[in-house]
Design a protein around this motif. Structure first.
Motif, PDB file in Angstrom:
ATOM      1  N   PHE A  13     -26.446   3.634   0.461  1.00 49.41           N
ATOM      2  CA  PHE A  13     -25.870   4.604   1.386  1.00 49.41           C
ATOM      3  C   PHE A  13     -24.804   5.364   0.601  1.00 49.41           C
ATOM      4  O   PHE A  13     -23.879   4.760   0.041  1.00 49.41           O
ATOM      5  CB  PHE A  13     -25.233   3.904   2.578  1.00 49.41           C
ATOM      6  CG  PHE A  13     -26.194   3.102   3.415  1.00 49.41           C
ATOM      7  CD1 PHE A  13     -26.862   3.680   4.485  1.00 49.41           C
ATOM      8  CD2 PHE A  13     -26.419   1.761   3.149  1.00 49.41           C
ATOM      9  CE1 PHE A  13     -27.736   2.938   5.273  1.00 49.41           C
ATOM     10  CE2 PHE A  13     -27.284   1.007   3.927  1.00 49.41           C
ATOM     11  CZ  PHE A  13     -27.948   1.600   4.991  1.00 49.41           C
ATOM     12  N   THR A  14     -24.921   6.676   0.587  1.00 50.45           N
ATOM     13  CA  THR A  14     -24.019   7.470  -0.241  1.00 50.45           C
ATOM     14  C   THR A  14     -22.916   8.170   0.544  1.00 50.45           C
ATOM     15  O   THR A  14     -21.997   8.734  -0.061  1.00 50.45           O
ATOM     16  CB  THR A  14     -24.829   8.533  -1.010  1.00 50.45           C
ATOM     17  OG1 THR A  14     -25.594   9.305  -0.078  1.00 50.45           O
ATOM     18  CG2 THR A  14     -25.785   7.868  -2.000  1.00 50.45           C
ATOM     19  N   ASP A  15     -23.000   8.146   1.876  1.00 51.33           N
ATOM     20  CA  ASP A  15     -21.967   8.777   2.705  1.00 51.33           C
ATOM     21  C   ASP A  15     -21.020   7.685   3.190  1.00 51.33           C
ATOM     22  O   ASP A  15     -21.238   7.058   4.230  1.00 51.33           O
ATOM     23  CB  ASP A  15     -22.616   9.506   3.878  1.00 51.33           C
ATOM     24  CG  ASP A  15     -21.623  10.348   4.673  1.00 51.33           C
ATOM     25  OD1 ASP A  15     -20.400  10.179   4.461  1.00 51.33           O
ATOM     26  OD2 ASP A  15     -22.062  11.152   5.517  1.00 51.33           O
ATOM     27  N   VAL A  16     -19.973   7.432   2.403  1.00 47.33           N
ATOM     28  CA  VAL A  16     -19.047   6.320   2.648  1.00 47.33           C
ATOM     29  C   VAL A  16     -17.635   6.875   2.786  1.00 47.33           C
ATOM     30  O   VAL A  16     -17.155   7.593   1.907  1.00 47.33           O
ATOM     31  CB  VAL A  16     -19.084   5.294   1.495  1.00 47.33           C
ATOM     32  CG1 VAL A  16     -18.106   4.153   1.740  1.00 47.33           C
ATOM     33  CG2 VAL A  16     -20.499   4.760   1.307  1.00 47.33           C
ATOM     34  N   VAL A  17     -16.966   6.560   3.896  1.00 50.84           N
ATOM     35  CA  VAL A  17     -15.580   6.986   4.103  1.00 50.84           C
ATOM     36  C   VAL A  17     -14.766   5.777   4.575  1.00 50.84           C
ATOM     37  O   VAL A  17     -15.315   4.738   4.924  1.00 50.84           O
ATOM     38  CB  VAL A  17     -15.475   8.131   5.131  1.00 50.84           C
ATOM     39  CG1 VAL A  17     -16.198   9.369   4.633  1.00 50.84           C
ATOM     40  CG2 VAL A  17     -16.033   7.693   6.476  1.00 50.84           C
ATOM     41  N   GLY A  18     -13.448   5.944   4.599  1.00 54.25           N
ATOM     42  CA  GLY A  18     -12.603   4.866   5.083  1.00 54.25           C
ATOM     43  C   GLY A  18     -11.284   4.828   4.346  1.00 54.25           C
ATOM     44  O   GLY A  18     -10.897   5.788   3.666  1.00 54.25           O
ATOM     45  N   GLU A  19     -10.595   3.703   4.468  1.00 45.59           N
ATOM     46  CA  GLU A  19      -9.290   3.580   3.828  1.00 45.59           C
ATOM     47  C   GLU A  19      -8.998   2.135   3.442  1.00 45.59           C
ATOM     48  O   GLU A  19      -9.566   1.194   3.996  1.00 45.59           O
ATOM     49  CB  GLU A  19      -8.177   4.101   4.730  1.00 45.59           C
ATOM     50  CG  GLU A  19      -7.896   3.254   5.956  1.00 45.59           C
ATOM     51  CD  GLU A  19      -6.669   3.750   6.723  1.00 45.59           C
ATOM     52  OE1 GLU A  19      -6.291   4.921   6.565  1.00 45.59           O
ATOM     53  OE2 GLU A  19      -6.096   2.946   7.484  1.00 45.59           O
ATOM     54  N   VAL A  20      -8.127   2.020   2.457  1.00 44.45           N
ATOM     55  CA  VAL A  20      -7.597   0.726   2.020  1.00 44.45           C
ATOM     56  C   VAL A  20      -6.099   0.768   2.277  1.00 44.45           C
ATOM     57  O   VAL A  20      -5.435   1.757   1.942  1.00 44.45           O
ATOM     58  CB  VAL A  20      -7.873   0.486   0.523  1.00 44.45           C
ATOM     59  CG1 VAL A  20      -7.279  -0.839   0.063  1.00 44.45           C
ATOM     60  CG2 VAL A  20      -9.368   0.548   0.235  1.00 44.45           C
ATOM     61  N   ARG A  21      -5.583  -0.281   2.869  1.00 42.68           N
ATOM     62  CA  ARG A  21      -4.132  -0.396   3.050  1.00 42.68           C
ATOM     63  C   ARG A  21      -3.638  -1.523   2.168  1.00 42.68           C
ATOM     64  O   ARG A  21      -3.876  -2.707   2.455  1.00 42.68           O
ATOM     65  CB  ARG A  21      -3.784  -0.654   4.518  1.00 42.68           C
ATOM     66  CG  ARG A  21      -3.990   0.562   5.418  1.00 42.68           C
ATOM     67  CD  ARG A  21      -3.549   0.298   6.847  1.00 42.68           C
ATOM     68  NE  ARG A  21      -3.702   1.476   7.693  1.00 42.68           N
ATOM     69  CZ  ARG A  21      -2.741   2.374   7.902  1.00 42.68           C
ATOM     70  NH1 ARG A  21      -1.562   2.210   7.322  1.00 42.68           N
ATOM     71  NH2 ARG A  21      -2.957   3.410   8.684  1.00 42.68           N
ATOM     72  N   LEU A  22      -2.988  -1.163   1.070  1.00 45.32           N
ATOM     73  CA  LEU A  22      -2.436  -2.159   0.155  1.00 45.32           C
ATOM     74  C   LEU A  22      -1.091  -2.630   0.659  1.00 45.32           C
ATOM     75  O   LEU A  22      -0.270  -1.824   1.110  1.00 45.32           O
ATOM     76  CB  LEU A  22      -2.283  -1.569  -1.253  1.00 45.32           C
ATOM     77  CG  LEU A  22      -3.570  -1.297  -2.039  1.00 45.32           C
ATOM     78  CD1 LEU A  22      -3.220  -0.794  -3.435  1.00 45.32           C
ATOM     79  CD2 LEU A  22      -4.434  -2.542  -2.115  1.00 45.32           C
ATOM     80  N   ALA A  23      -0.876  -3.937   0.577  1.00 44.21           N
ATOM     81  CA  ALA A  23       0.366  -4.523   1.083  1.00 44.21           C
ATOM     82  C   ALA A  23       0.940  -5.485   0.046  1.00 44.21           C
ATOM     83  O   ALA A  23       0.305  -5.828  -0.949  1.00 44.21           O
ATOM     84  CB  ALA A  23       0.105  -5.258   2.403  1.00 44.21           C
ATOM     85  N   VAL A  24       2.152  -5.896   0.275  1.00 45.43           N
ATOM     86  CA  VAL A  24       2.810  -6.939  -0.519  1.00 45.43           C
ATOM     87  C   VAL A  24       3.211  -8.046   0.439  1.00 45.43           C
ATOM     88  O   VAL A  24       3.967  -7.800   1.371  1.00 45.43           O
ATOM     89  CB  VAL A  24       4.059  -6.390  -1.259  1.00 45.43           C
ATOM     90  CG1 VAL A  24       4.731  -7.508  -2.048  1.00 45.43           C
ATOM     91  CG2 VAL A  24       3.669  -5.244  -2.177  1.00 45.43           C
TER      92      VAL A  24
END
Length: 207
Positions: free
Chosen positions: A70-81
């Motif tokens: 699948f080539t239509d990929v969206v989203g987000e990563v939330r990096l935390a400490v």
């Protein structure tokens, strides 16, 4: 389905999924507590759709292993400490599935492996992230319009900087669960016992 099985024996051998681009760093665990100099900073990161894919592979009958992406990929990563508190959200357009071969694309759509009308999107949301060996273990959910299932992925960082984050995550889904969420009725009996899932993600800082 008899007609589909006959079609699976026609044409050329299923081409292998094109290899992921070479990355400039070996696999290593993400820093677990504080970011080192040059590391990805905590905060929101946007998934780069042009550089990210969701790949699947599954046995079909006795003749082939079908691979697609699948080539239509969206989203987000939330990096935390600490990094264990980070989260990942991915959404994939099911109609963007391609095998790289027009013959096998026809087979995939004829089989109804992915019912794009009923399930236009496939969503992944992380639940927990914990260290595991030289990488991480990521538990989350797969969701479509038909329902939800749990999935566990092995995650490895493939490089990070102040401007780009790269990682991959792999796991399997029982075919009965995959078809319940994605496929037209009757497809399960043609498939192997499980579907392999491989997520390749590149992310950039959100504006």
């Amino acid at each position: 389905m008899a007609d589909l099985t006959a079609r699976l024996t026609e044409g050329t051998t299923m081409p292998a999924t094109p290899p992921a681009p070479a990355l400039d760093r070996p696999a290593r665990p993400v820093a677990r507590h504080t970011a080192s100099a040059g590391a990805a900073a905590p905060g929101r990161w946007r998934i780069d759709a042009a550089a990210s894919t969701l790949q699947i592979s599954v046995g079909v009958g006795f003749v082939a292993t079908v691979r697609g992406r699948f080539t239509d990929v969206v989203g987000e990563v939330r990096l935390a400490v600490p990094r264990e508190a980070s989260s990942i959200r991915v959404e994939v357009a099911s109609a963007s599935l391609s095998s790289g071969s027009s013959h096998w694309d026809d087979v995939l759509h004829a089989a109804g492996l992915v019912d794009t009308q009923t399930c236009p999107t496939i969503a992944f949301a992380s639940r927990t992230l914990r260290p595991a060996g030289d990488g991480w273990e990521l538990d989350g959910t797969l969701r479509t319009a038909r329902g939800i299932c749990l999935i566990r992925l092995a995650l490895h960082c493939r490089g990070e900087s102040a401007h780009r984050l790269r990682f991959e995550a792999s796991g399997t889904v029982p075919s009965r669960e995959a078809t319940r969420l994605l496929s037209r009725p009757g497809v399960q009996r043609l498939l192997g016992r499980s579907m392999a899932v491989h997520l390749l993600v590149e992310a950039v800082p959100a504006e």
